[in-house]
Design a protein around this motif. Structure first.
Motif, PDB file in Angstrom:
ATOM      1  N   GLY A  36       0.811  -1.227  -0.045  1.00 33.91           N
ATOM      2  CA  GLY A  36       0.150   0.052   0.186  1.00 33.91           C
ATOM      3  C   GLY A  36       0.995   1.209  -0.061  1.00 33.91           C
ATOM      4  O   GLY A  36       1.185   1.728   0.982  1.00 33.91           O
ATOM      5  N   LEU A  37       1.250   1.706  -1.078  1.00 34.98           N
ATOM      6  CA  LEU A  37       1.878   2.868  -1.140  1.00 34.98           C
ATOM      7  C   LEU A  37       1.233   4.170  -0.923  1.00 34.98           C
ATOM      8  O   LEU A  37       1.863   5.114  -0.468  1.00 34.98           O
ATOM      9  CB  LEU A  37       2.723   3.022  -2.751  1.00 34.98           C
ATOM     10  CG  LEU A  37       3.589   4.052  -3.036  1.00 34.98           C
ATOM     11  CD1 LEU A  37       4.767   4.087  -2.153  1.00 34.98           C
ATOM     12  CD2 LEU A  37       3.927   4.140  -4.680  1.00 34.98           C
ATOM     13  N   GLY A  38       0.082   4.259  -1.397  1.00 35.84           N
ATOM     14  CA  GLY A  38      -0.752   5.430  -1.145  1.00 35.84           C
ATOM     15  C   GLY A  38      -0.042   6.645  -1.902  1.00 35.84           C
ATOM     16  O   GLY A  38       0.486   6.555  -2.787  1.00 35.84           O
ATOM     17  N   ASN A  39      -0.019   7.601  -0.962  1.00 37.51           N
ATOM     18  CA  ASN A  39       0.758   8.673  -1.454  1.00 37.51           C
ATOM     19  C   ASN A  39       2.313   8.867  -0.989  1.00 37.51           C
ATOM     20  O   ASN A  39       3.014   9.749  -1.209  1.00 37.51           O
ATOM     21  CB  ASN A  39       0.236  10.299  -0.901  1.00 37.51           C
ATOM     22  CG  ASN A  39       0.148  10.358   0.463  1.00 37.51           C
ATOM     23  OD1 ASN A  39       1.121   9.835   1.138  1.00 37.51           O
ATOM     24  ND2 ASN A  39      -0.759  11.213   0.995  1.00 37.51           N
ATOM     25  N   GLY A  40       2.781   7.945  -0.258  1.00 33.85           N
ATOM     26  CA  GLY A  40       4.214   7.699  -0.254  1.00 33.85           C
ATOM     27  C   GLY A  40       4.635   7.936   1.192  1.00 33.85           C
ATOM     28  O   GLY A  40       5.753   7.754   1.589  1.00 33.85           O
ATOM     29  N   ARG A  41       3.766   8.311   2.071  1.00 36.30           N
ATOM     30  CA  ARG A  41       4.059   8.846   3.364  1.00 36.30           C
ATOM     31  C   ARG A  41       4.852   7.814   4.143  1.00 36.30           C
ATOM     32  O   ARG A  41       6.100   8.166   4.698  1.00 36.30           O
ATOM     33  CB  ARG A  41       2.922   9.199   4.279  1.00 36.30           C
ATOM     34  CG  ARG A  41       2.479  10.592   3.983  1.00 36.30           C
ATOM     35  CD  ARG A  41       1.445  10.911   5.039  1.00 36.30           C
ATOM     36  NE  ARG A  41       0.303  10.115   5.010  1.00 36.30           N
ATOM     37  CZ  ARG A  41      -0.892  10.592   4.797  1.00 36.30           C
ATOM     38  NH1 ARG A  41      -1.017  11.772   4.443  1.00 36.30           N
ATOM     39  NH2 ARG A  41      -1.861   9.580   4.642  1.00 36.30           N
ATOM     40  N   GLU A  59       1.599  -2.159  -4.725  1.00 42.34           N
ATOM     41  CA  GLU A  59       0.658  -1.383  -5.114  1.00 42.34           C
ATOM     42  C   GLU A  59      -0.247  -1.483  -6.345  1.00 42.34           C
ATOM     43  O   GLU A  59       0.639  -1.805  -7.483  1.00 42.34           O
ATOM     44  CB  GLU A  59       1.251   0.113  -4.956  1.00 42.34           C
ATOM     45  CG  GLU A  59       0.341   1.231  -5.182  1.00 42.34           C
ATOM     46  CD  GLU A  59      -0.920   1.400  -4.376  1.00 42.34           C
ATOM     47  OE1 GLU A  59      -0.828   1.545  -3.057  1.00 42.34           O
ATOM     48  OE2 GLU A  59      -2.056   1.292  -4.892  1.00 42.34           O
ATOM     49  N   ARG A  60      -1.480  -1.354  -6.465  1.00 39.18           N
ATOM     50  CA  ARG A  60      -2.117  -1.692  -7.815  1.00 39.18           C
ATOM     51  C   ARG A  60      -2.136  -0.165  -8.662  1.00 39.18           C
ATOM     52  O   ARG A  60      -2.312  -0.291  -9.919  1.00 39.18           O
ATOM     53  CB  ARG A  60      -3.518  -2.083  -7.810  1.00 39.18           C
ATOM     54  CG  ARG A  60      -4.643  -1.141  -7.065  1.00 39.18           C
ATOM     55  CD  ARG A  60      -5.776  -1.771  -6.947  1.00 39.18           C
ATOM     56  NE  ARG A  60      -6.501  -1.141  -5.711  1.00 39.18           N
ATOM     57  CZ  ARG A  60      -7.464  -1.890  -5.083  1.00 39.18           C
ATOM     58  NH1 ARG A  60      -7.879  -3.054  -5.273  1.00 39.18           N
ATOM     59  NH2 ARG A  60      -8.042  -1.195  -4.045  1.00 39.18           N
ATOM     60  N   ARG A  63       0.049   6.532  -7.157  1.00 41.14           N
ATOM     61  CA  ARG A  63      -0.630   7.917  -7.037  1.00 41.14           C
ATOM     62  C   ARG A  63       0.365   8.738  -6.057  1.00 41.14           C
ATOM     63  O   ARG A  63       0.008   9.676  -5.359  1.00 41.14           O
ATOM     64  CB  ARG A  63      -1.806   7.790  -6.845  1.00 41.14           C
ATOM     65  CG  ARG A  63      -2.936   7.692  -7.890  1.00 41.14           C
ATOM     66  CD  ARG A  63      -4.149   7.219  -7.270  1.00 41.14           C
ATOM     67  NE  ARG A  63      -4.360   6.104  -6.571  1.00 41.14           N
ATOM     68  CZ  ARG A  63      -5.029   5.951  -5.424  1.00 41.14           C
ATOM     69  NH1 ARG A  63      -5.583   6.933  -4.564  1.00 41.14           N
ATOM     70  NH2 ARG A  63      -4.945   5.042  -4.680  1.00 41.14           N
ATOM     71  N   ASP A  79      -2.493  -6.260  -8.327  1.00 42.05           N
ATOM     72  CA  ASP A  79      -3.270  -6.438  -7.215  1.00 42.05           C
ATOM     73  C   ASP A  79      -2.487  -7.397  -5.903  1.00 42.05           C
ATOM     74  O   ASP A  79      -1.672  -8.219  -6.660  1.00 42.05           O
ATOM     75  CB  ASP A  79      -4.614  -7.203  -7.458  1.00 42.05           C
ATOM     76  CG  ASP A  79      -5.571  -7.407  -6.375  1.00 42.05           C
ATOM     77  OD1 ASP A  79      -6.401  -6.486  -6.318  1.00 42.05           O
ATOM     78  OD2 ASP A  79      -5.449  -8.103  -5.504  1.00 42.05           O
ATOM     79  N   ASP A 101      -0.387  -1.523   5.008  1.00 43.85           N
ATOM     80  CA  ASP A 101      -0.980  -0.339   5.067  1.00 43.85           C
ATOM     81  C   ASP A 101      -2.186  -0.420   4.242  1.00 43.85           C
ATOM     82  O   ASP A 101      -2.104   0.396   3.048  1.00 43.85           O
ATOM     83  CB  ASP A 101      -0.428   1.098   5.244  1.00 43.85           C
ATOM     84  CG  ASP A 101      -1.308   2.031   5.871  1.00 43.85           C
ATOM     85  OD1 ASP A 101      -2.461   2.065   6.200  1.00 43.85           O
ATOM     86  OD2 ASP A 101      -0.780   3.536   5.604  1.00 43.85           O
ATOM     87  N   GLY A 103      -6.043  -0.443   4.408  1.00 38.41           N
ATOM     88  CA  GLY A 103      -7.344  -0.446   4.629  1.00 38.41           C
ATOM     89  C   GLY A 103      -7.912   0.862   3.743  1.00 38.41           C
ATOM     90  O   GLY A 103      -7.281   1.778   3.382  1.00 38.41           O
TER      91      GLY A 103
HETATM   92  N1  SAM Z   1       0.747   3.853   3.394  1.00 43.14           N
HETATM   93  C1  SAM Z   1       0.368   4.909   2.580  1.00 43.14           C
HETATM   94  C2  SAM Z   1       0.770   6.068   2.930  1.00 43.14           C
HETATM   95  O1  SAM Z   1       1.452   6.080   4.031  1.00 43.14           O
HETATM   96  O2  SAM Z   1       0.534   7.024   1.994  1.00 43.14           O
HETATM   97  C3  SAM Z   1      -1.200   4.594   2.464  1.00 43.14           C
HETATM   98  C4  SAM Z   1      -1.645   3.275   1.840  1.00 43.14           C
HETATM   99  S1  SAM Z   1      -3.378   3.534   1.617  1.00 43.14           S
HETATM  100  C5  SAM Z   1      -4.075   3.649   2.914  1.00 43.14           C
HETATM  101  C6  SAM Z   1      -3.585   1.869   0.914  1.00 43.14           C
HETATM  102  C7  SAM Z   1      -3.186   1.733  -0.420  1.00 43.14           C
HETATM  103  O3  SAM Z   1      -3.478   0.266  -0.633  1.00 43.14           O
HETATM  104  C8  SAM Z   1      -3.951   2.360  -1.635  1.00 43.14           C
HETATM  105  O4  SAM Z   1      -2.919   3.004  -2.412  1.00 43.14           O
HETATM  106  C9  SAM Z   1      -4.478   1.437  -2.305  1.00 43.14           C
HETATM  107  O5  SAM Z   1      -4.340   1.526  -4.031  1.00 43.14           O
HETATM  108  C10 SAM Z   1      -3.654  -0.024  -1.965  1.00 43.14           C
HETATM  109  N2  SAM Z   1      -4.418  -1.216  -2.481  1.00 43.14           N
HETATM  110  C11 SAM Z   1      -5.701  -1.534  -1.331  1.00 43.14           C
HETATM  111  N3  SAM Z   1      -5.920  -2.683  -1.819  1.00 43.14           N
HETATM  112  C12 SAM Z   1      -4.878  -3.310  -2.660  1.00 43.14           C
HETATM  113  C13 SAM Z   1      -4.911  -4.382  -3.486  1.00 43.14           C
HETATM  114  N4  SAM Z   1      -5.947  -5.278  -3.426  1.00 43.14           N
HETATM  115  N5  SAM Z   1      -3.828  -4.390  -4.327  1.00 43.14           N
HETATM  116  C14 SAM Z   1      -2.908  -3.641  -4.473  1.00 43.14           C
HETATM  117  N6  SAM Z   1      -3.084  -2.278  -3.769  1.00 43.14           N
HETATM  118  C15 SAM Z   1      -4.100  -2.209  -2.962  1.00 43.14           C
END
Ligand code: SAM
Length: 162
Positions: A36-41, A59-60, A63, A79, A101, A103
């Motif tokens: 879960g890269l999300g915004n990379g924090r 990460e799928r 972003r 995925d 991370d 959720g």
């Molecule tokens: N750790 C990140 C941060 O600090 O910015 C935030 C992560 S965010 C809560 C969850 C991330 O998991 C999202 O970017 C989402 O695209 C990814 N994600 C959720 N389900 C997924 C899956 N089944 N396969 C791949 N990526 C997934």
């Protein structure tokens, strides 16, 4: 507690667990995995905590902030359910740390996702490796570790692979 208080507490718990997990694996070899890269924090925080250690990211859809996008060789794009099972071939050795991370606002879906990938995640961990996560992960090869001081039970999850 307001939503703002809750958000702040969640991020404080996340940072405290990342800091604690990095200290726990100081003498354990192997890469770190960020699910879960999300915004990379948190990827950025892990890079700071673990200089010199390779961090593979799952990460799928990327972003993240441009300076928080991992090198292509360290990114498993797709995925989790498709990328985790074959990941060891590229990793080369089992992980010392996994941060999941994953959720979303949908609690039931987030729990179901953690259940569906738990086995594949633990398959990538070496004995003694630390898993920290926003969702509970259950696997017979994991045992729960104490949370850092100040982190309320259930706010984050910490476990160790046997
Ligand atoms: N750790 C990140 C941060 O600090 O910015 C935030 C992560 S965010 C809560 C969850 C991330 O998991 C999202 O970017 C989402 O695209 C990814 N994600 C959720 N389900 C997924 C899956 N089944 N396969 C791949 N990526 C997934």
């Amino acid at each position: 507690m307001s939503r703002l208080d809750s958000f702040i507490q969640r991020l404080q718990a996340q940072r405290a667990c990342l800091d604690a997990a990095a200290a726990m694996i100081a003498d354990l070899p192997g890469p770190a995995l960020e699910l879960g890269l999300g915004n990379g924090r948190t990827y950025d925080h892990l890079r700071t905590l673990l200089p010199g250690r390779r961090i593979f990211v799952f990460e799928r859809e990327v972003r993240a902030q441009p300076d928080c996008v991992p090198p292509a060789a360290d990114l498993f794009l797709g995925d989790f359910t498709e990328q985790l099972p074959g990941a060891m071939a590229r990793m080369g050795e089992p992980a010392a740390l996994v941060h999941a991370d994953i959720g979303t606002g949908d609690k039931a879906a987030s729990l179901a996702l953690a259940r569906s990938i738990a086995g594949a995640v633990v398959d990538l961990m070496r004995p003694g490796a630390v898993l920290l996560s926003d969702q509970p992960f259950e696997d017979p090869r994991l045992h729960t570790a104490p949370l850092p001081d100040g982190v309320a039970a259930g706010r984050y999850h910490l476990s160790i692979a046997t």
